[in-house]
Design an enzyme around this catalytic site. Structure first.
Site, short mmCIF file in Angstrom:
data_model
loop_
_atom_site.label_atom_id
_atom_site.label_comp_id
_atom_site.label_asym_id
_atom_site.label_seq_id
_atom_site.Cartn_x
_atom_site.Cartn_y
_atom_site.Cartn_z
N ASP A 3 14.82 -27.81 15.44
CA ASP A 3 16.25 -28.41 16.05
C ASP A 3 17.17 -27.45 15.19
OD1 ASP A 3 17.44 -30.27 16.72
OD2 ASP A 3 16.76 -32.01 15.59
N GLU A 54 21.52 -23.71 16.47
CA GLU A 54 22.63 -23.28 17.34
C GLU A 54 23.10 -22.29 16.29
OE1 GLU A 54 21.88 -26.71 16.98
OE2 GLU A 54 20.63 -26.55 19.16
N ASP A 66 19.57 -33.45 23.08
CA ASP A 66 20.44 -35.01 22.75
C ASP A 66 21.07 -35.13 24.28
OD1 ASP A 66 19.87 -34.70 20.52
OD2 ASP A 66 20.99 -34.20 19.68
O1 MIG Z 1 21.34 -34.39 13.85
O2 MIG Z 1 16.20 -34.67 13.55
O3 MIG Z 1 17.93 -32.96 19.44
O4 MIG Z 1 16.06 -34.70 19.20
O5 MIG Z 1 15.49 -36.30 16.99
C1 MIG Z 1 20.36 -34.93 14.52
C2 MIG Z 1 16.79 -35.36 14.53
C3 MIG Z 1 19.43 -33.92 14.82
C4 MIG Z 1 18.92 -33.60 16.85
C5 MIG Z 1 18.01 -33.85 18.36
C6 MIG Z 1 17.25 -34.64 17.95
C7 MIG Z 1 16.12 -35.01 16.83
C8 MIG Z 1 17.13 -35.06 15.64
N1 MIG Z 1 18.53 -33.92 15.74
#
Ligand code: MIG
Length: 840
Positions: free
Chosen positions: A431, A434, A509
């Protein structure tokens, strides 16, 4: 304070009309501006070198153009000012084969003609602009003028631009995860991987960069892939001046022109160019249950137990960031998971695989082994002054591995060892790659951050969009190395073209709304034709809570998304603000999004949807294998199925799933009926077996527990009994044969669903040749491969058979069968696979 206001006023008075960037030719000797630019466009061609499959043309003012024929329907175009860059790409698959050895070059007086077998290019001598023609001499695509290279005194190269002419009826598709209308004409879109929390249909850019689009012009489909990792911008004639513009904020013009004329062929060629994934483990095609977050340990286990108790199929449960010790990657919270290994074993015994999150941000803290090691080895991204790039994410201040360096990828990939091999976590979820940075408006690194870029070097402007992709490259290769008997499962949020080779994707999200159900539908179709078949959304919505009806409809749509997972933010606060330390939520704060969280009636509907997924798994797996072997997108927008049908130009609700199923998801509340346009050919309602011969339109009465699905006449859809998870042994399989008067060929693929035995012929491919439905029916089977199918019972349904048979011959022997005249279906049971069938 007062002083400041004054200053702003004065600035305004003097500089209100002054542009930030001025053309160098408009600036006098004694004037000064913030920054000044120079544009260069090629003028007349002065040299041409032509050899083998390529030609190199140079303009008088030093613009270089290289044209290279790669296949009969694919040509690569590069323009650069002064010199071509060293050739390097993260996107192109190493196994892509150039098949063209020679081409023809002709001097046509005002242009050069460079021609391959099915595609030719005319290059105008006056400005090196190009026109593309097919083998019939039809103009497919044409530049609207010469390309432009812009540089400024302060920033160096800032723009490489190219414009295409576009006729009004030309339509456009593709471009990855964009959330607006499926057809792109009139839209302006950018690519810059962005943490886009709670995005909507108008938000752009999003998480992914796939600078590849399709054009459909007077029946001809083509594709253009701009392999440039800088921030890029597409304008599909938003000003209605018949132009499609592309520009990147750096680098070369470097694009691949792909001719179809079928859109699906373009998608397949693009997949061959940028690569396809390996077969996933079978469990990864089952249903996944996720939330932010399941903790502590007993809750994680009880979710798994609840699925089994309620007999709702599920293959995996997820651990989001809270399983870590203070959000430190590759550590485990002692408080919440004192015995993670045992917990994983416990859910494994119930048939669940565990997927956990790993982020790129490494807590910058002395004594934390990942940080210490990375620092010692110089593996973290640095700024131009030599200092670390530090920025806050979940664990507060973090350093970030430079994934554009092979050594770093190798190191990071090996860090998974304990989780993967000792704790037996089955898959990893990357995650925030980016990469996302909290607290700054840009949400990411500053431009000046330096990257290794496989030894080529580059700043963050160049490396930003491939950061996430290279993180998953590290994860996937690392896992494979740690255990070469297991197929890695990696899930990622940020990608660049080609990243499909390493990981599956989800759309980030989203929000619990009907609009977002449709956005996820559009996004998955778009991702799929853009190389990313293994895609899905947070079912039910990440932010907010869906109504029971919305939840069920989304779960029904998700059956037909290759990646099938419920995920939600899980609590009533918007977590995006960041938390200091994980806290266990009480029932009151929690927003549960399990299939049973919406009352008994919804639970039953949800269960039916998930069960349907498991029944369809053999078809889904075959579809995945076809995606790998042919490059065919697993989901396709209707225009890709029938590009002669005008009704499909802007169709974004209905789509094709695999080769032979048409899916019409319900994307509105309380809908009672749904109008569905059928493509050419004959179709059957998948549930009722009602047949539609040469019918182009159906009005379907909706039920709560299914969405409309149609099967192509001439297809064979394999169907399993319901299982609770994919590790449960199977004893039987049904082949639903949708009969047609025309001779048809269908194909089925199966293997162990895990490991790499298939590389040594341990797979089974079954080819069905069959014909007839009115007076006779004939079927022949060929098989390939050494894998032994596990079934004890083979069931066949010949659907659409219009006569009650007198004789049924199975492998030459007269056999019994059961005919249902009402539904026009013949049912056959056999203890072994049938290789010949004759009915009359
Ligand atoms: O700043 O890990 O898109 O699926 O549950 C949020 C917590 C960080 C973003 C992800 C989301 C995930 C969440 N993450």
């Amino acid at each position: 304070m007062a002083k400041k206001v004054k200053k702003i006023k004065r600035t305004k008075e003097i500089k209100a009309v002054e542009p930030a960037l001025v053309n160098v030719t408009d600036v006098g000797q004694h004037e000064r501006f913030q920054d000044v630019y120079t544009d260069v466009s090629p003028n007349e061609a002065v040299t041409i070198r032509s050899k083998d499959n390529w030609a190199h043309i140079e303009s008088k003012n030093n613009v270089h153009l290289k044209i290279e024929f790669l296949t009969d329907t694919m040509v690569r175009i590069r323009y650069a000012y002064k010199a071509l860059e060293e050739d390097f790409s993260y996107a192109i698959d190493k196994s892509f084969k150039k098949t063209v050895k020679t081409k023809k070059t002709e001097d046509l007086n005002t242009a050069f003609l460079i021609a391959g077998k099915q595609l030719s290019c005319k290059i105008a001598k006056k400005d090196l602009s190009i026109s593309f023609y097919n083998d019939a001499g039809k103009l497919i695509n044409q530049d609207a003028g010469p390309c432009v290279f812009r540089s400024t005194i302060h920033k160096g190269f800032v723009k490489a631009e190219i414009k295409k002419k576009s006729i009004k009826t030309e339509t456009f598709y593709g471009l990855g995860d964009k959330s607006g209308s499926l057809e792109l004409r009139g839209q302006k879109l950018s690519n810059w991987n962005t943490d886009a929390f709670a995005y909507g249909a108008d938000r752009d850019p999003l998480y992914k960069t796939i600078p590849f689009y399709f054009g459909l012009k007077s029946g001809d489909g083509y594709g253009i892939f701009h392999d440039n990792t800088y921030r890029s911008h597409f304008d599909f004639d938003s000003a209605s001046n018949s132009e499609v513009t592309y520009h990147a904020e750096g680098g070369e013009i470097n694009y691949y022109f792909i001719y179809g004329p079928e859109l699906t062929s373009v998608a397949e060629q693009y997949a061959k160019l940028t690569g396809v994934p390996e077969l996933p483990p079978m469990w990864a095609l089952g249903f996944h249950q996720c939330r932010w977050s399941y903790y502590p340990e007993h809750r994680f286990i009880s979710v798994a137990e609840e699925f089994r108790k309620r007999k709702i199929p599920c293959d995996s449960v997820y651990l989001d960031i809270d399983y870590m010790e203070g959000f430190r990657c590759f550590t485990v919270s002692k408080k919440f998971f004192p015995n993670l290994k045992k917990a994983i074993k416990k859910v494994k015994d119930l048939g669940f695989d565990t997927v956990v999150m790993i982020d790129p941000g490494i807590k910058a803290e002395e004594g934390y082994f990942v940080y210490d090691e990375g620092l010692k080895q110089g593996f973290f991204c640095k700024r131009t002054d030599g200092n670390l790039m530090l920025g806050p994410v979940w664990p507060d201040v973090c350093a970030f591995p430079d994934f554009t360096n092979k050594k770093v990828r190798k190191w990071f990939g090996a860090l998974y060892e304990e989780l993967y091999n000792d704790f037996e976590v089955s898959g990893f979820w990357n995650d925030m790659n980016e990469p996302a940075v909290f607290k700054v408006k840009s949400g990411t690194f500053p431009d000046e951050v330096l990257h290794h870029y496989e030894g080529h070097g580059g700043n963050h402007r160049k490396a930003h969009n491939i950061y996430g992709m290279q993180m998953t490259n590290s994860t996937q290769k690392g896992l494979k190395k740690l255990n070469n008997k297991k197929r890695p499962f990696v899930l990622t949020r940020a990608v660049y073209s080609g990243g499909q080779r390493y990981a599956s994707v989800w759309t980030g999200d989203n929000i619990a709304s009907w609009e977002h159900l449709q956005i996820s539908n559009t996004q998955v179709q778009r991702l799929s034709v853009s190389g990313y078949s293994f895609a899905g959304s947070d079912i039910g919505g990440f932010v907010d809570q869906p109504t029971p009806e919305l939840m069920s409809r989304w779960l029904q749509l998700g059956v037909f998304h290759p990646f099938y997972r419920i995920h939600s933010i899980g609590n009533r606060e918007d977590g995006s603000a960041g938390v200091d330390e994980a806290k266990v939520l009480t029932e009151k704060d929690r927003m549960d999004q399990e299939p049973w969280s919406f009352g008994a009636k919804a639970e039953k509907i949800n269960k039916t949807a998930i069960e349907f997924r498991y029944q369809l798994l053999p078809y889904i797996y075959t579809t995945f294998e076809q995606h790998i072997s042919e490059g065919t997108p697993m989901t396709r927008s209707m225009i890709f199925e029938d590009q002669t049908n005008k009704k499909f130009i802007r169709e974004e609700r209905d789509f094709m799933f695999g080769r032979d199923l048409l899916v019409s998801p319900v994307n509105r509340a309380k809908a009672k009926t749904q109008k569905v346009n059928l493509p050419k050919g004959n179709w059957y309602n998948f549930y009722s077996y009602e047949s539609f011969e040469n019918k182009r339109f159906v009005n379907v009465k909706l039920t709560e527990d299914t969405i409309p699905v149609f099967a192509r006449a001439g297809s064979v859809i394999p169907f399993h009994p319901v299982r609770q998870h994919t590790k449960e042994k199977l004893k039987e399989i049904t082949f639903k044969i949708f009969a047609d008067e025309q001779a048809s060929i269908a194909y089925y693929y199966e293997d162990k669903g895990e490991g790499y035995g298939y590389e040594k012929k341990k797979f089974k491919k079954i080819y069905y040749d069959f014909v007839g439905k009115k007076e006779s029916f004939d079927l022949k089977v060929r098989t390939k491969g050494k894998y032994k199918l596990p079934y004890k019972k083979y069931k066949y349904e010949i659907i659409g058979l219009e006569f009650e048979p007198n004789v049924l011959l199975i492998d030459g022997k007269k056999s019994a069968c059961e005919y249902d005249p009402e539904r026009k279906v013949l049912r056959i049971k056999s203890n072994q696979m049938v290789s010949k069938m004759r009915i009359y």
